[in-house]
Design an enzyme around this catalytic site. Structure first.
Site, short mmCIF file in Angstrom:
data_model
loop_
_atom_site.label_atom_id
_atom_site.label_comp_id
_atom_site.label_asym_id
_atom_site.label_seq_id
_atom_site.Cartn_x
_atom_site.Cartn_y
_atom_site.Cartn_z
N GLU A 72 0.73 -1.42 0.12
CA GLU A 72 0.04 -0.19 -0.05
C GLU A 72 0.87 1.24 -0.15
O GLU A 72 2.16 1.25 0.20
CB GLU A 72 -0.89 -0.05 1.30
CG GLU A 72 -2.01 -1.08 1.16
CD GLU A 72 -2.83 -1.16 2.50
OE1 GLU A 72 -3.77 -1.92 2.15
OE2 GLU A 72 -2.51 -0.50 3.31
N GLU A 83 -1.19 -10.22 -6.78
CA GLU A 83 -1.44 -10.83 -7.79
C GLU A 83 -0.43 -10.19 -8.88
O GLU A 83 0.45 -10.77 -9.70
CB GLU A 83 -2.72 -11.08 -8.30
CG GLU A 83 -3.72 -11.86 -7.54
CD GLU A 83 -4.37 -10.78 -6.36
OE1 GLU A 83 -5.37 -11.22 -6.08
OE2 GLU A 83 -3.66 -9.60 -6.28
#
Length: 164
Positions: A72, A83
């Protein structure tokens, strides 16, 4: 980790794109290890804003595994999903087709599925490779990319021309 998952690496005479996409089903032992690797990747997540850890483990056709976790950022839209992180690592090492990906989170009562952006990112590398969404206990479902993103748009569609 089994010898099957660690036996080959880039540069040992195996082409990174070995094996046709969607070829032969992945053995359950390999799937189980891939899920464990995704859970390991989850422990490295940097998620101080959402506290929602996600890990991914991506399997190539020559059994190399690339792990990724969510990262983040204070500017929220600059974060990177697990992913896409794993796929980008593999692409940076020369891989362009994949066999399977397992995705892990801390969800107990439901499976963790890729977001829409990750589904499109995965689709870039083919519609028929395996996807294993998991729960925190390691239980999983098997899907393929086309089930996650039906009626998708992929690289081959760029070669289509509209008729006038």
């Amino acid at each position: 980790m089994s010898a099957q998952l660690q036996r080959k690496a880039v540069g040992d005479g195996v082409h990174p794109d070995q094996g046709p996409p969607g070829s032969s089903e992945t053995p359950q032992e390999v799937v189980d290890q891939l899920i464990r690797r995704s859970m390991e990747a989850k422990t490295h997540a940097y998620c101080p804003y959402s506290n929602f850890r996600v890990g991914a483990a991506l399997l190539t056709h020559d059994d190399k595994v690339f792990k990724g976790c969510n990262v983040e950022n204070a500017c929220y839209n600059l974060g990177v999903c697990a992913e896409r992180n794993a796929i980008a690592k593999a692409v940076s090492e020369g891989y362009r087709s994949f066999r399977a990906i397992a995705i892990a989170s801390d969800l107990n009562d439901q499976f963790i599925y890729p977001c829409g952006g990750c589904r499109q990112f995965m689709r870039e590398f083919g519609p028929s490779w395996e996807v294993y969404p998991t729960k925190s206990d390691g239980s999983h479902v098997k899907m393929d990319v086309s089930q996650l993103l039906p009626m998708s748009f992929g690289p081959e569609d760029l070669h289509q021309h509209a008729t006038q």
